[in-house]
Design a protein around this motif. Structure first.
Motif, PDB file in Angstrom:
ATOM      1  N   TYR B 274       3.521  -0.666   1.761  1.00  0.00           N
ATOM      2  CA  TYR B 274       3.702   0.902   1.504  1.00  0.00           C
ATOM      3  C   TYR B 274       3.483   1.683   2.213  1.00  0.00           C
ATOM      4  CZ  TYR B 274       2.381  -1.245  -3.203  1.00  0.00           C
ATOM      5  OH  TYR B 274       2.212  -2.099  -4.134  1.00  0.00           O
ATOM      6  N   TRP B 278       2.956   6.986   0.276  1.00  0.00           N
ATOM      7  CA  TRP B 278       3.101   6.138  -1.430  1.00  0.00           C
ATOM      8  C   TRP B 278       1.277   5.893  -1.185  1.00  0.00           C
ATOM      9  CZ3 TRP B 278      -0.173   2.107  -3.345  1.00  0.00           C
ATOM     10  CH2 TRP B 278       0.145   1.685  -4.470  1.00  0.00           C
ATOM     11  N   GLU B 282       0.034   8.405  -4.562  1.00  0.00           N
ATOM     12  CA  GLU B 282       0.257   7.350  -5.323  1.00  0.00           C
ATOM     13  C   GLU B 282      -0.955   6.711  -5.500  1.00  0.00           C
ATOM     14  OE1 GLU B 282       2.499   8.224  -7.254  1.00  0.00           O
ATOM     15  OE2 GLU B 282       4.056  10.391  -5.931  1.00  0.00           O
ATOM     16  N   SER B 283      -1.272   5.609  -4.419  1.00  0.00           N
ATOM     17  CA  SER B 283      -2.571   4.486  -4.903  1.00  0.00           C
ATOM     18  C   SER B 283      -3.558   4.998  -5.983  1.00  0.00           C
ATOM     19  CB  SER B 283      -2.915   3.885  -3.993  1.00  0.00           C
ATOM     20  OG  SER B 283      -3.976   4.934  -3.045  1.00  0.00           O
TER      21      SER B 283
END
Lengths: 86, 356
Positions: B274, B278, B282-283
């Motif tokens: 990733y 991200w 996002e995680s």
């Protein structure tokens, strides 16, 4: 410091333009301070060649409302943190 | 929740290999699981992505980062991007040649750990002879014109010499000093009974630190990390989960703090799979304890919730077996007796950091 003092950035302290945040910073060990236009203008002149009197007069030409006491207060605050010296 | 802030710092743990064996090491206990270290290309990509993400401060740390032969290339790349780059070292492997090269390439700052003010005690705590070399390295760093931070981890077995440690820092012309009371995770938790200070030591330490701060010889200041077992409220761990700092481990996992791998069932993502962007935005792991919405009582209704951010999630998990709980060091925590009982345990001998 007084009007005849010529401050300079301490060793390991530098200015940085952050393209990502569109923001000027003062960078130093484990720290970063956001700079507005006047703070940047002051620190850009902390180069051992400008006295504080000269910095203030140049700032007055560049900006409308410069209060001398504010400039001294800012310089004192940065000096207390060991980021500039004479 | 408000907009997610961009991180200011990347802590790049380049390797967990280290010549020292300190019994409070912040590296995980399962050191042998971290032998497959990221490649140079991986780290170069991470450093570039970090700058694009808004990172201003890069800490190159470990273990001992000087054990990576690509350190110079990483420093060069970071400097070209304008990152403020710190080498965090034990100070035993920095040759004059390497230090000079690192200065030329744009390294900004060096931090050296010192275990005690006395050579014999330093070497005993570090588990290896290192004191004289550390002092020589500190002088080298200053001679080359770097700002120097000295980091002392404090605990029962060296706190009585805190004044001597500060005098040593002044003699070496350190620009900054970090006095970090031991945080009890991993190795330090295993050695807690041998490391927990006495209240008298801490009272004395606070007076000595205040006097040194007033002397003002350490130009960029003395940072005193509170001994949280004795505090009324928890520390604002990492300035809040996923708020200011991003860690990347030697094998590429992105984390909100060095100890977060201890919490099970959190997914953060690896930089080999990733982007850093991200992982940060996002995680699910990075978002799990962000902000204040996740907080249980007594945090949720507490007016300190954006001051201490509920304290440390790792400490909550390790002591209360619940990563979402209020940090047990808080006197309002229903698990606060876990802290009280730690003071009653008899002191045992050090278990030194080692690879099993």
């Amino acid at each position: 410091m007084n009007g005849n003092s010529s401050p300079c950035l301490a060793c390991g302290v530098r200015l940085f333009w952050d393209e990502v945040r569109q923001q000027h910073f003062l960078l130093f060990p484990e720290g970063a301070i956001k700079l507005n236009r006047t703070a940047l203008a002051i620190l850009e002149r902390c180069d051992r060649h400008h006295t504080i009197d000269q910095i203030i007069s140049e700032l007055k030409r560049q900006f409308d409302q410069i209060v001398e006491a504010d400039v001294y207060q800012f310089i004192d605050r940065i000096q207390e943190r060991g980021l500039i010296h004479e | 929740m408000n907009e997610i802030p961009r991180p200011f710092s990347l802590v790049a743990e380049l390797t967990y290999r280290c010549p020292l064996r300190c019994p409070y090491c912040s590296n995980p206990k399962n050191l042998s699981d971290y032998r497959q270290e990221l490649s140079t290309e991986d780290w170069l990509r991470v450093i570039q992505q970090a700058r694009q993400l808004g990172v201003l401060q890069l800490g190159l740390t470990g273990g001992e980062p000087l054990l990576r032969s690509d350190l110079e290339l990483l420093v060069e790349t970071a400097a070209e991007l304008g990152l403020y780059t710190t080498l965090v070292t034990a100070g035993t492997l920095l040759t004059p040649e390497r230090a000079t090269k690192l200065k030329e390439l744009g390294l900004d700052h060096v931090q050296i750990s010192v275990q005690d003010s006395q050579a014999q005690e330093n070497d005993r705590i570090a588990g290896t002879r290192s004191f004289d070399q550390k002092l020589a390295t500190a002088r080298l760093v200053k001679a080359l014109g770097f700002p120097l931070t000295l980091n002392f981890v404090l605990h029962r077995q060296n706190l009585d010499r805190i004044e001597e440690m500060l005098l040593l820092a002044e003699q070496l012309h350190a620009d900054r000093v970090e006095l970090a009371n031991t945080q009890y995770y991993g190795w330090a938790l295993q050695n807690r009974s041998a490391l927990l200070p006495t209240p008298e030591q801490l009272t004395h330490a606070e007076q000595v630190v205040k006097a040194a701060q007033q002397r003002g010889k350490i130009g960029m200041g003395i940072l005193y990390v509170i001994p949280d077992y004795y505090a009324q409220y928890p520390k604002p761990c990492m300035g809040g989960w996923g708020n200011r700092t991003l860690i990347v481990t030697p094998t590429g996992d992105g984390l909100p703090c060095q100890a977060a791998m201890a919490i099970p069932n959190l997914e953060f993502g690896n930089v080999q799979d990733y982007s850093l962007d991200w992982i940060w935005f996002e995680s699910s792991g990075m978002n799990r304890f962000r902000g204040t919405d996740w907080m249980p009582e007594p945090c949720q209704s507490c007016d300190r919730k954006t001051i201490d951010w509920g304290g440390c999630r790792c400490q909550a998990f390790l002591l209360a077996q619940d990563a979402q709980a209020t940090d047990p060091v808080c006197h309002l925590s229903p698990h606060h007796e876990q802290i009280q009982s730690a003071f009653d345990q008899p002191s045992e001998a050090f278990v030194y950091r080692s690879v099993v």
